[in-house]
Design a protein around this motif. Structure first.
Motif, short mmCIF file in Angstrom:
data_model
loop_
_atom_site.label_atom_id
_atom_site.label_comp_id
_atom_site.label_asym_id
_atom_site.label_seq_id
_atom_site.Cartn_x
_atom_site.Cartn_y
_atom_site.Cartn_z
N GLY A 1 0.79 -1.22 0.00
CA GLY A 1 0.00 0.00 0.00
C GLY A 1 0.82 1.26 0.00
N ILE A 2 2.11 1.13 -0.27
CA ILE A 2 2.98 2.30 -0.34
C ILE A 2 2.81 2.95 -1.71
CG2 ILE A 2 5.34 3.15 -0.17
CD1 ILE A 2 5.99 0.55 1.38
N ASP B 1 2.58 11.98 0.96
CA ASP B 1 2.62 12.56 2.30
C ASP B 1 3.00 11.46 3.29
OD1 ASP B 1 2.32 13.84 4.69
OD2 ASP B 1 0.15 14.16 4.52
N PRO B 2 4.23 11.41 3.73
CA PRO B 2 4.66 10.35 4.65
C PRO B 2 3.80 10.25 5.90
CG PRO B 2 6.55 11.61 3.85
CD PRO B 2 5.32 12.35 3.41
N ALA B 3 3.26 11.38 6.38
CA ALA B 3 2.47 11.37 7.61
C ALA B 3 1.16 10.61 7.43
CB ALA B 3 2.19 12.80 8.05
N ALA B 4 0.62 10.59 6.20
CA ALA B 4 -0.65 9.92 5.95
C ALA B 4 -0.47 8.46 5.57
CB ALA B 4 -1.41 10.65 4.84
N LEU B 5 0.77 8.04 5.38
CA LEU B 5 1.04 6.70 4.88
C LEU B 5 0.57 5.58 5.80
CD1 LEU B 5 2.28 5.23 2.49
CD2 LEU B 5 4.49 5.31 3.66
N PRO B 6 0.76 5.66 7.12
CA PRO B 6 0.37 4.54 7.99
C PRO B 6 -1.08 4.11 7.84
CG PRO B 6 1.75 6.06 9.19
CD PRO B 6 1.44 6.73 7.88
N LYS B 7 -2.00 5.04 7.55
CA LYS B 7 -3.41 4.71 7.42
C LYS B 7 -3.71 3.95 6.12
CE LYS B 7 -5.07 8.65 10.14
NZ LYS B 7 -5.94 9.85 10.16
N LYS B 8 -2.78 3.97 5.18
CA LYS B 8 -3.01 3.35 3.88
C LYS B 8 -2.35 1.98 3.76
CE LYS B 8 -3.19 7.86 1.60
NZ LYS B 8 -2.60 8.72 0.54
N LEU B 9 -1.57 1.60 4.75
CA LEU B 9 -0.79 0.38 4.65
C LEU B 9 -1.57 -0.85 5.11
CD1 LEU B 9 2.68 1.56 5.97
CD2 LEU B 9 1.88 1.41 3.61
N SER B 10 -1.18 -2.00 4.56
CA SER B 10 -1.69 -3.29 5.01
C SER B 10 -0.50 -4.10 5.48
CB SER B 10 -2.39 -4.01 3.85
OG SER B 10 -3.49 -3.27 3.38
N VAL C 1 4.63 -22.43 14.23
CA VAL C 1 3.85 -22.35 15.46
C VAL C 1 3.04 -23.62 15.69
CG1 VAL C 1 2.00 -21.11 16.64
CG2 VAL C 1 3.73 -19.84 15.35
N VAL C 2 2.37 -24.11 14.63
CA VAL C 2 1.57 -25.34 14.69
C VAL C 2 2.18 -26.35 13.73
CG1 VAL C 2 -0.72 -26.33 14.38
CG2 VAL C 2 -0.49 -23.98 15.21
N PRO C 3 2.43 -27.58 14.18
CA PRO C 3 3.05 -28.58 13.30
C PRO C 3 2.28 -28.77 12.00
CG PRO C 3 3.00 -29.35 15.57
CD PRO C 3 2.19 -28.10 15.53
N ASP C 4 3.01 -28.86 10.89
CA ASP C 4 2.43 -29.12 9.56
C ASP C 4 1.39 -28.07 9.17
OD1 ASP C 4 3.91 -31.56 9.25
OD2 ASP C 4 2.46 -32.52 10.59
N SER C 5 1.50 -26.86 9.70
CA SER C 5 0.48 -25.84 9.46
C SER C 5 1.11 -24.51 9.08
CB SER C 5 -0.40 -25.64 10.70
OG SER C 5 -1.07 -26.84 11.05
N THR C 6 0.31 -23.70 8.37
CA THR C 6 0.67 -22.32 8.07
C THR C 6 -0.34 -21.42 8.77
OG1 THR C 6 1.60 -22.89 5.91
CG2 THR C 6 0.97 -20.60 6.25
N VAL C 7 0.14 -20.58 9.67
CA VAL C 7 -0.71 -19.66 10.41
C VAL C 7 -0.41 -18.25 9.93
CG1 VAL C 7 -1.34 -18.77 12.69
CG2 VAL C 7 -0.72 -21.19 12.42
N ALA C 8 -1.45 -17.47 9.65
CA ALA C 8 -1.23 -16.12 9.10
C ALA C 8 -2.18 -15.12 9.75
CB ALA C 8 -1.43 -16.13 7.59
N LEU C 9 -1.72 -13.88 9.82
CA LEU C 9 -2.53 -12.77 10.33
C LEU C 9 -2.30 -11.57 9.44
CD1 LEU C 9 -4.33 -11.51 12.61
CD2 LEU C 9 -2.17 -10.85 13.73
N ALA C 10 -3.38 -10.92 9.00
CA ALA C 10 -3.27 -9.74 8.14
C ALA C 10 -4.10 -8.60 8.70
CB ALA C 10 -3.73 -10.08 6.72
N LEU C 11 -3.56 -7.39 8.64
CA LEU C 11 -4.24 -6.18 9.08
C LEU C 11 -4.27 -5.19 7.93
CD1 LEU C 11 -2.39 -5.73 12.49
CD2 LEU C 11 -4.61 -6.83 12.13
N SER C 12 -5.46 -4.65 7.63
CA SER C 12 -5.59 -3.69 6.53
C SER C 12 -6.69 -2.68 6.85
CB SER C 12 -5.92 -4.43 5.22
OG SER C 12 -7.12 -5.17 5.34
N ASP C 13 -6.91 -1.76 5.91
CA ASP C 13 -7.94 -0.72 6.08
C ASP C 13 -7.74 0.05 7.39
OD1 ASP C 13 -9.16 -1.68 3.72
OD2 ASP C 13 -10.31 -3.14 4.86
#
Length: 310
Positions: free
Chosen positions: A170-171, A178-187, A195-207
């Motif tokens: 989102g850059i 405007d660098p100051a407004a950038l954090p609100k636009k990033l994901s 973390v868990v055997p044989d597994s893929t664990v994911a976390l995403a933050l956006s908007d």
């Protein structure tokens, strides 16, 4: 794998050569995307892929009926290897006659691929796409408005090393940057296969951190994969959950089942939607896929796709 979109991720693979190691931002949490929505298609489509039509020349054609209704449309694409690291493509749409072309070069700088694309009849559509891989860092940038005198660049990056990876997307860099407004636009995203055997664990933050998406995908055995994902909207206080199961029945046939529903939060009622998808060889050199989706009101949609390679 190549999937990174404003994420931070962690994986148990040690090198970029390992299949499940994120390389670019869009590769993060790709296991959940592939399980829950990958290959699901409700259009009717037939395609043919002819390799080695001539030395270095490949021809691809397809015909699509969107949503299983209306008049079909199609494209015809030619791909030509000008050199070992230079590829040219040209595509024309039918009946729109829309033309697009691209030229990709992967040898200008070590680790970088540059692709210039657009409609040759309209220079305003020109776009320069850059992919750069250096050590643990993968960067993608799409640069548009090249002829406007003020180019616009959309950038994402992914860092992966050992069991961990991180990414941000989102850059946007343009004349109003405007660098100051950038954090609100990033994901942002994080992923871990340790973390868990044989597994893929994911976390995403956006908007601006309003949308939180968490997923876990587990390999039951070499032919069976299961997973779950929850998407939470903080401002609305609503959430949606998905459960999926994928099975390889043979070397020529796979199938999956996915159930998605609003979760009973803040008065919301469950309304599950079932999606079934299967892919397999139907005859020599041709693969067929079918997708069907039905909800609690018995409303349904479906699509069939056939791909032939010669």
């Amino acid at each position: 794998v190549q999937t990174c979109a404003l994420p931070i991720c962690a994986t148990s693979q040690v090198t970029r050569d390992t299949v499940n190691m994120p390389t670019y931002f869009g590769d993060i949490a790709k296991a959940a995307k592939d399980l829950l929505t990958g290959s699901v298609n409700f259009d009717n489509k037939a395609s043919i892929d002819a390799k080695n039509v001539a030395d270095g020349l490949k021809i691809t054609g397809n015909c699509v009926q969107k949503g299983g209704a209306g008049d079909p449309t199609g494209t015809l694409k030619a791909t030509y290897d000008l050199a070992s690291d230079v590829v040219a493509e040209a595509e024309v749409g039918v009946p729109s006659n829309k033309i697009s072309a691209s030229l990709a070069h992967s040898g200008l700088v070590k680790g970088m691929k540059a692709t210039l694309s657009g409609n040759p009849q309209d220079v305003k559509t020109a776009k320069l796409a850059l992919q750069y891989l250096y050590g643990a860092v993968g960067v993608k940038a799409d640069i548009t408005e090249l002829t406007a005198g003020a180019p616009k660049a959309d950038v994402n990056l992914c860092w992966a090393d050992g069991d961990h990876a991180a990414g941000v997307s989102g850059i946007t860099v343009d004349k109003s940057f405007d660098p100051a407004a950038l954090p609100k636009k990033l994901s942002w995203s994080v992923q871990s296969t340790g973390v868990v055997p044989d597994s893929t664990v994911a976390l995403a933050l956006s908007d601006a951190f309003d949308t939180v998406k968490a997923s876990v995908v587990t390999k039951i055995d070499k032919d069976t994969t299961t997973g779950a994902e929850v998407v939470y909207k903080r401002a609305k206080g609503t959430a949606t959950g998905s459960l999926g199961l994928s099975k390889r029945f043979s070397a020529a046939c796979t199938g999956k089942a996915v159930v998605t529903s609003p979760l009973p939060l803040n008065g919301a009622a469950a309304a599950p939607v079932l999606t079934l998808q299967t892919t397999g060889d139907v005859f020599a050199n041709t693969t067929g896929s079918a997708s069907v989706q039905v909800d609690t009101a018995a409303k349904y949609k479906y699509g069939f796709q056939f791909a032939t390679k010669v």
